[in-house]
Design a protein around this motif. Structure first.
Motif, PDB file in Angstrom:
ATOM      1  N   SER B  91       0.948  -1.217  -0.062  1.00  0.00           N
ATOM      2  CA  SER B  91       0.076  -0.078  -0.064  1.00  0.00           C
ATOM      3  C   SER B  91       0.797   1.076  -0.010  1.00  0.00           C
ATOM      4  O   SER B  91       1.992   1.117   0.370  1.00  0.00           O
ATOM      5  N   THR B  92       0.480   2.456  -0.305  1.00  0.00           N
ATOM      6  CA  THR B  92       1.266   3.548  -0.371  1.00  0.00           C
ATOM      7  C   THR B  92       1.193   4.308   1.060  1.00  0.00           C
ATOM      8  O   THR B  92       0.609   4.200   1.784  1.00  0.00           O
ATOM      9  N   LEU B  94       0.477   7.302   1.685  1.00  0.00           N
ATOM     10  CA  LEU B  94      -0.670   7.987   1.835  1.00  0.00           C
ATOM     11  C   LEU B  94      -1.873   7.372   2.301  1.00  0.00           C
ATOM     12  O   LEU B  94      -2.494   7.784   3.109  1.00  0.00           O
ATOM     13  N   GLU B  95      -2.024   6.066   1.603  1.00  0.00           N
ATOM     14  CA  GLU B  95      -2.983   5.103   2.032  1.00  0.00           C
ATOM     15  C   GLU B  95      -2.642   5.019   3.666  1.00  0.00           C
ATOM     16  O   GLU B  95      -3.842   4.954   4.291  1.00  0.00           O
ATOM     17  N   PHE B  96      -1.570   4.604   4.061  1.00  0.00           N
ATOM     18  CA  PHE B  96      -1.323   4.329   5.181  1.00  0.00           C
ATOM     19  C   PHE B  96      -1.492   5.529   6.349  1.00  0.00           C
ATOM     20  O   PHE B  96      -2.233   5.524   7.506  1.00  0.00           O
ATOM     21  N   LEU B 133       4.926  10.239  -0.334  1.00  0.00           N
ATOM     22  CA  LEU B 133       3.596  10.034  -0.361  1.00  0.00           C
ATOM     23  C   LEU B 133       3.055   8.954  -1.393  1.00  0.00           C
ATOM     24  O   LEU B 133       1.878   8.198  -1.132  1.00  0.00           O
ATOM     25  N   ASP B 134       3.456   9.232  -2.477  1.00  0.00           N
ATOM     26  CA  ASP B 134       3.234   8.358  -3.490  1.00  0.00           C
ATOM     27  C   ASP B 134       3.694   6.831  -3.579  1.00  0.00           C
ATOM     28  O   ASP B 134       3.363   6.014  -4.286  1.00  0.00           O
ATOM     29  N   ARG B 136       5.429   3.103  -2.392  1.00  0.00           N
ATOM     30  CA  ARG B 136       5.009   2.075  -1.563  1.00  0.00           C
ATOM     31  C   ARG B 136       5.629   2.053  -0.288  1.00  0.00           C
ATOM     32  O   ARG B 136       6.889   2.145  -0.169  1.00  0.00           O
ATOM     33  N   LEU B 137       4.703   1.511   0.804  1.00  0.00           N
ATOM     34  CA  LEU B 137       5.258   1.479   2.159  1.00  0.00           C
ATOM     35  C   LEU B 137       6.491   0.646   2.103  1.00  0.00           C
ATOM     36  O   LEU B 137       7.283   1.001   3.180  1.00  0.00           O
TER      37      LEU B 137
END
Lengths: 343, 263
Positions: B91-92, B94-96, B133-134, B136-137
């Motif tokens: 997940s990215t 930002l999603e986190f 932000l864009d 991947r974690l």
């Protein structure tokens, strides 16, 4: 930076949602048009969606093919939903109801159910309950076995393969025994087929799929938090055990509805969530609807392939649906394993 | 707001992790918890965060036991920053970070408000992770990840900030920047910050208060002046330690182990 990024994400979602919905409708109409008697897709489209009058023989053909197309669409959607939920709750991108053995144990339960009460075959909606019990057992078995094996994502997959092989063998034997009761070639159950679904069965596929999808979408916040760990979910005020059990229940139930009506179809639950995540990211608010649409689309296409092969190869009877999804899906699994092991 | 920890005992099965731990924490203070591996630093933080329930004793927020708060309200008050975030499903960033706003939104709110996005924007700019932000974690460096995890805690906008080893994996510049930032917002927003840390030097730079843990027991607590003395720390860490004065602050410098491996 955050705002434009987020806007872009929403835009991607809307574009994917519209184009996939459109594609599903188009493929659905094409699926109905294809068969020993080819129909004009435009005529079919107008007849289904606007109720245009058509010749009686065409109307009969459409109504006959409608339940099959619906069965393919709905079973694909619910398998994809089950796959996404299983990937989230195990935090394992290789999870899927087929690979984790839920499908095989559900089918075994169905076979036992038919042996004990042959009349279940007529009232397939009761088979859902039987299949559900089987699926939830399979989930618990696979998870316990993988815990014994260390609980890594590879241990989960291997445990799933062990459970799936064992129970597909058992269900094979049981279904062979009851072949004369079910009256359809038992291969259709073992590898799935949308062609055996009757019109009266369609509501029992439709309602669970829609209700479970809506419930799952409503759970997007707990599911998103769950992705990052049990303690993380707890910190945001969610109960991770409740999320896990509820999701397992939903996944097992949607697997069970497809097993009860169309049998085992593999790999849709694996591939659809990955394609959805590729399109819109892993935020469940976006990925759930897209996963469901992708699953429906893949299964519709696979069913069309089944029809075409059967028509042109001219063998006896039809190919099971699960054969086609396996041919498409297994290389995908191989690709995922290679990528993960490399990492 | 005030947090009181009273007579807390925590057991992991038959192993006692905390023994009769009592202290209180006040607003605007940064408290450092120090002690060797296995002393119970993380356990103490998790107990305050209500992730672990003590067998005896309790944690009180403004006089009320933590266990009577419902989990959702608690998530608006206390944040525990855990560097162990599962990253197996891609997940990215930002999603986190968006998930950190959930405690402040109704459960079924599908739209993310502009204010939520502005908070994310502001804090990611301050911690210099805006360009990530864009990403991947699972594709950021450990130092970047550490900053992302701290940013998430601040985005959640808590009143109590619990940081577990925030300096791990950070380079020199970010160690100082991040801790100074935490200290500044603790004073500005009247937060209660508790930081478990291995680096004694950093602790001595930024501590308003220090707690020394050993084998689950508090063996010293109070202002840095009082707690940071050579004898005590040498005994706890088995390391020779020098303390110098810099701008009126006691600075700890570890020198060499008391028992050398292999000799």
């Amino acid at each position: 930076m955050a705002t434009p990024l987020y806007r872009r994400k929403v835009k991607h979602f809307l574009i994917s949602l519209y184009s996939l919905s459109l594609l599903v409708i188009v493929i659905f109409v094409i699926s109905i048009s294809i068969g020993p008697a080819m129909l004009d897709p435009v005529k079919v489209f107008n007849a289904i969606f606007f109720g245009y009058p058509v010749e009686t023989n065409i109307r009969v053909i459409i109504s006959l093919r409608l339940s099959r197309a619906f069965a393919a669409l709905l079973s694909g959607a619910s398998l994809a939903l089950a796959g996404l939920l299983m990937q989230t709750i195990t935090r394992n991108p290789l999870a899927d109801p087929y690979i984790f053995g839920l499908s095989s144990t559900a089918l075994t339960a169905v076979a036992i159910g038919i042996i004990l009460a042959p009349s279940l075959m007529v009232y397939r909606q009761y088979l859902i309950v039987v299949a559900f019990l089987g699926a939830i057992t399979g989930y618990i078995l696979t998870l316990s076995l993988s815990k014994l094996g260390g609980g890594s994502s590879l241990a989960m997959v291997l445990a799933g393969i062990a459970i799936a092989s064992l129970f597909s063998g058992i269900s094979h034997i049981l279904l062979y025994i009851v072949q004369q009761i079910i009256r359809t070639p038992y291969v259709y159950f073992l590898m799935g087929s949308a062609s055996t679904v009757l019109q009266k069965d369609i509501p029992f596929l439709t309602i669970p799929t829609i209700v479970l999808t809506i419930i799952t979408i409503a759970l997007f916040k707990p599911l998103n938090s769950y992705l990052y760990g049990d303690e993380y979910a707890k910190q945001l005020g969610f109960n991770p055990i409740l999320i896990r059990d509820l999701s397992a229940f939903i996944a097992a139930f949607s697997t069970a509805t497809t097993i009860a009506f169309v049998g085992i179809i593999g790999f849709i639950g694996l591939a659809a969530p990955h394609i959805a995540r590729f399109l819109v990211g892993s935020d469940h608010r976006f990925s759930i609807p897209i996963t469901v649409l992708v699953g429906a689309l893949l299964t519709l296409v696979a069913d069309i392939v089944v029809k075409l092969i059967s028509m042109y190869a001219g063998g006896i009877g039809e190919l099971p649906l699960g054969v086609v999804t396996a041919v498409i899906g297994a290389p995908f699994l191989a690709y995922l394993i290679i990528r993960r092991v490399r990492e | 707001m005030k947090i009181v920890v009273e007579g807390v005992e925590v057991w992991y099965n038959s192993i006692q992790a905390l023994k009769n731990v009592s202290f209180s924490l006040g607003e605007g203070e940064v408290t450092f918890i120090i002690g060797p591996n296995g002393a119970g630093k993380s356990t103490l933080l998790k107990t305050i965060a209500s992730i672990i329930k003590p067998r005896i004793g309790a944690v009180y927020i403004d006089g009320k036991t933590i266990s009577i708060y419902n989990p959702r309200d608690l998530s608006k008050i206390i944040v525990y920053v855990d560097p162990q975030i599962s990253r197996s499903i891609p997940s990215t960033v930002l999603e986190f970070l968006i998930t950190a706003r959930y405690p402040h939104q109704p459960l079924l709110n599908f739209k993310i408000s502009r204010r939520d996005l502005e908070i994310i924007e502001k804090i990611s700019r301050q911690l210099n992770i805006e360009h990530l932000l864009d990403r991947r974690l699972d594709q950021v460096s450990s130092g970047e990840f550490q900053r992302i995890v701290i940013a998430r805690a601040l985005i959640q906008n808590p009143k109590v900030l619990l940081l577990d080893e925030p300096s791990a994996f950070l380079d020199l510049r970010y160690r100082l920047e991040v801790l100074e930032y935490v200290k500044r917002i603790t004073q500005q927003n009247k937060l209660i910050s508790v930081i478990a840390i291995h680096d004694l030097y950093l602790a001595s730079l930024y501590a308003d208060k220090a707690i020394v843990l050993e084998n689950g027991e508090i063996i010293a607590i109070g202002t840095p002046d009082k707690v940071f003395n050579c004898e005590l720390l040498e005994k706890v860490y088995k390391v020779r330690i020098a303390i110098t004065n810099l701008n009126g602050k006691k600075i700890i410098i570890p020198i060499e182990p008391l028992e050398k491996i292999g000799s």
